[in-house]
Design a protein around this motif. Structure first.
Motif, PDB file in Angstrom:
ATOM      1  N   ILE A 148     -27.481 -14.998 -19.039  1.00 17.93           N
ATOM      2  CA  ILE A 148     -28.864 -14.598 -18.750  1.00 17.93           C
ATOM      3  C   ILE A 148     -29.723 -14.712 -20.006  1.00 17.93           C
ATOM      4  O   ILE A 148     -30.879 -15.162 -19.954  1.00 17.93           O
ATOM      5  CB  ILE A 148     -28.882 -13.173 -18.164  1.00 17.93           C
ATOM      6  CG1 ILE A 148     -28.291 -13.195 -16.747  1.00 17.93           C
ATOM      7  CG2 ILE A 148     -30.292 -12.589 -18.145  1.00 17.93           C
ATOM      8  CD1 ILE A 148     -27.886 -11.838 -16.205  1.00 17.93           C
ATOM      9  N   ASN A 152     -33.044 -16.959 -20.415  1.00 18.52           N
ATOM     10  CA  ASN A 152     -34.283 -16.347 -20.918  1.00 18.52           C
ATOM     11  C   ASN A 152     -34.832 -17.116 -22.123  1.00 18.52           C
ATOM     12  O   ASN A 152     -36.051 -17.316 -22.249  1.00 18.52           O
ATOM     13  CB  ASN A 152     -34.040 -14.891 -21.300  1.00 18.52           C
ATOM     14  CG  ASN A 152     -33.885 -13.991 -20.087  1.00 18.52           C
ATOM     15  OD1 ASN A 152     -34.306 -14.330 -18.984  1.00 18.52           O
ATOM     16  ND2 ASN A 152     -33.275 -12.827 -20.283  1.00 18.52           N
ATOM     17  N   ARG A 156     -38.433 -18.932 -22.399  1.00 18.58           N
ATOM     18  CA  ARG A 156     -39.433 -18.649 -23.439  1.00 18.58           C
ATOM     19  C   ARG A 156     -39.996 -19.951 -24.002  1.00 18.58           C
ATOM     20  O   ARG A 156     -41.185 -20.047 -24.307  1.00 18.58           O
ATOM     21  CB  ARG A 156     -38.812 -17.804 -24.554  1.00 18.58           C
ATOM     22  CG  ARG A 156     -38.693 -16.324 -24.206  1.00 18.58           C
ATOM     23  CD  ARG A 156     -38.388 -15.494 -25.433  1.00 18.58           C
ATOM     24  NE  ARG A 156     -37.100 -15.813 -26.010  1.00 18.58           N
ATOM     25  CZ  ARG A 156     -35.951 -15.242 -25.645  1.00 18.58           C
ATOM     26  NH1 ARG A 156     -35.937 -14.320 -24.679  1.00 18.58           N
ATOM     27  NH2 ARG A 156     -34.812 -15.573 -26.228  1.00 18.58           N
ATOM     28  N   ARG A 168     -30.606 -18.528 -13.871  1.00 17.45           N
ATOM     29  CA  ARG A 168     -30.543 -17.084 -14.112  1.00 17.45           C
ATOM     30  C   ARG A 168     -30.248 -16.348 -12.813  1.00 17.45           C
ATOM     31  O   ARG A 168     -29.490 -15.364 -12.799  1.00 17.45           O
ATOM     32  CB  ARG A 168     -31.853 -16.601 -14.730  1.00 17.45           C
ATOM     33  CG  ARG A 168     -31.785 -15.154 -15.229  1.00 17.45           C
ATOM     34  CD  ARG A 168     -33.080 -14.735 -15.903  1.00 17.45           C
ATOM     35  NE  ARG A 168     -34.185 -14.604 -14.946  1.00 17.45           N
ATOM     36  CZ  ARG A 168     -35.428 -14.274 -15.282  1.00 17.45           C
ATOM     37  NH1 ARG A 168     -35.739 -14.071 -16.555  1.00 17.45           N
ATOM     38  NH2 ARG A 168     -36.375 -14.172 -14.363  1.00 17.45           N
ATOM     39  N   ASP A 184     -35.359 -14.196  -8.341  1.00 14.60           N
ATOM     40  CA  ASP A 184     -35.466 -15.447  -9.094  1.00 14.60           C
ATOM     41  C   ASP A 184     -35.530 -16.651  -8.162  1.00 14.60           C
ATOM     42  O   ASP A 184     -36.362 -17.553  -8.343  1.00 14.60           O
ATOM     43  CB  ASP A 184     -34.292 -15.584 -10.063  1.00 14.60           C
ATOM     44  CG  ASP A 184     -34.494 -14.803 -11.352  1.00 14.60           C
ATOM     45  OD1 ASP A 184     -35.621 -14.328 -11.593  1.00 14.60           O
ATOM     46  OD2 ASP A 184     -33.526 -14.676 -12.127  1.00 14.60           O
TER      47      ASP A 184
END
Length: 309
Positions: A148, A152, A156, A168, A184
């Motif tokens: 995860i 992430n 970003r 994810r 998600d």
């Protein structure tokens, strides 16, 4: 899984050899280093490597491009050999590590895949594809929190990376957090209704939650968009098991195992489906092979609502 596009180096100027030979070599370099079919790329790079006229760096690129073409044709072991040669000649080529990692994943060797993705990211920490692929490998290794974190990090850098968001979701599902997984998948599909990874992930999650008709709809749509998608085939096999349709499950798991013969979930699912069609010998062999790959595979399927009988 995502690969990095083949490198297209500058077309080389040929100044040696007879005119006919030079003309042939120009064509081979166009196929090896330019836009060509997989078959043409292999033929062109064969010639570039065999004739040994190029610098080590360009020869490394030829091995890499041939590896990509071989992988596209399903010749995974040969592709790995070419990626090895490319890395020996071009140790700074992050995409060669990334694509070799993908090949190891197809062979079921997630640990070696993870090592390659790690190296790709040491060379290029902003490689979103390598971050995504490392997340997939960590998910397969059941290191869900780390996976995860990788997704992430990819998000970003690239907030509209819907594959990373779907990845994810898979990690959340494997962790048992089905509501977060659905959030998600739904977020992806609201913006990209044709995202195959999210459709396959939501298919499995819906099946676990007992929403079988909706699950089957998701899987069928994923496979309409991308016939032969590994995750969608495995998900649909699971749905067919839950629906009490073992022959259909066997067909889907057969397709999975042609692509990834060491997929523990595919082997175990097919084993259960075979048992339910009356093929106890074949089913027992599949279950034994799956258990050798993942000792707790029976417990995992039981948690998802599928018994071993």
């Amino acid at each position: 899984m995502r690969s990095t596009a083949a490198l297209a180096t500058l077309l080389l100027v040929v100044s040696t050899g007879a005119p006919a030979d030079a003309q042939s070599y120009r064509q081979f370099t166009r196929w090896c280093f330019g836009d060509a079919s997989a078959e043409q790329t292999i033929q062109g790079c064969d010639a570039v490597i065999r004739w040994a006229r190029e610098t080590p760096r360009d020869t490394g690129t030829a091995f890499y491009n041939r590896g990509l073409a071989l992988a596209a044709m399903g010749q995974i072991d040969r592709a790995i050999d070419d990626y090895d040669q490319a890395i020996n000649l071009r140790p700074d080529l992050a995409s060669a590590y990334n694509n070799r990692g993908l090949a190891w994943r197809l062979k079921g060797d997630e640990a070696r895949a993870l090592d390659d993705f790690d190296q790709a990211l040491r060379l290029d920490s902003g490689d979103v594809d390598a971050l995504y692929n490392r997340g997939l490998a960590l998910t397969a290794l059941r290191q869900y929190d780390r996976a995860i974190a990788e997704f992430n990090a990819a998000l970003r850098l690239q907030p509209d990376d819907f594959d990373a968001l779907a990845g994810r979701g898979v990690a959340w599902r494997r962790k048992g957090e089905f509501d977060r997984a659905m959030q998600d998948f739904d977020q992806v599909l609201r913006q990209r209704a044709d995202n195959v990874a999210a459709l396959a992930g939501r298919c499995t999650t819906r099946a676990i939650l007992g929403r079988l008709p909706a699950a089957l709809t998701d899987c069928n749509e994923a496979l309409r968009l991308k016939p032969g998608d590994l995750a969608a085939l495995e998900a649909r096999g699971f749905v067919h098991l839950r629906l009490g349709e073992p022959d259909a499950a066997v067909a889907d798991y057969d397709s999975v195992l042609k692509i990834a013969p060491s997929a523990a979930g595919g082997l175990y699912g097919r084993g259960i489906a075979r048992r339910r069609t009356g093929n106890k010998v074949g089913g027992d062999a599949d279950v034994a092979a799956a258990t050798a790959l993942q000792a707790d595979i029976a417990d995992e399927f039981a948690r998802l609502g599928v018994s071993g009988s």
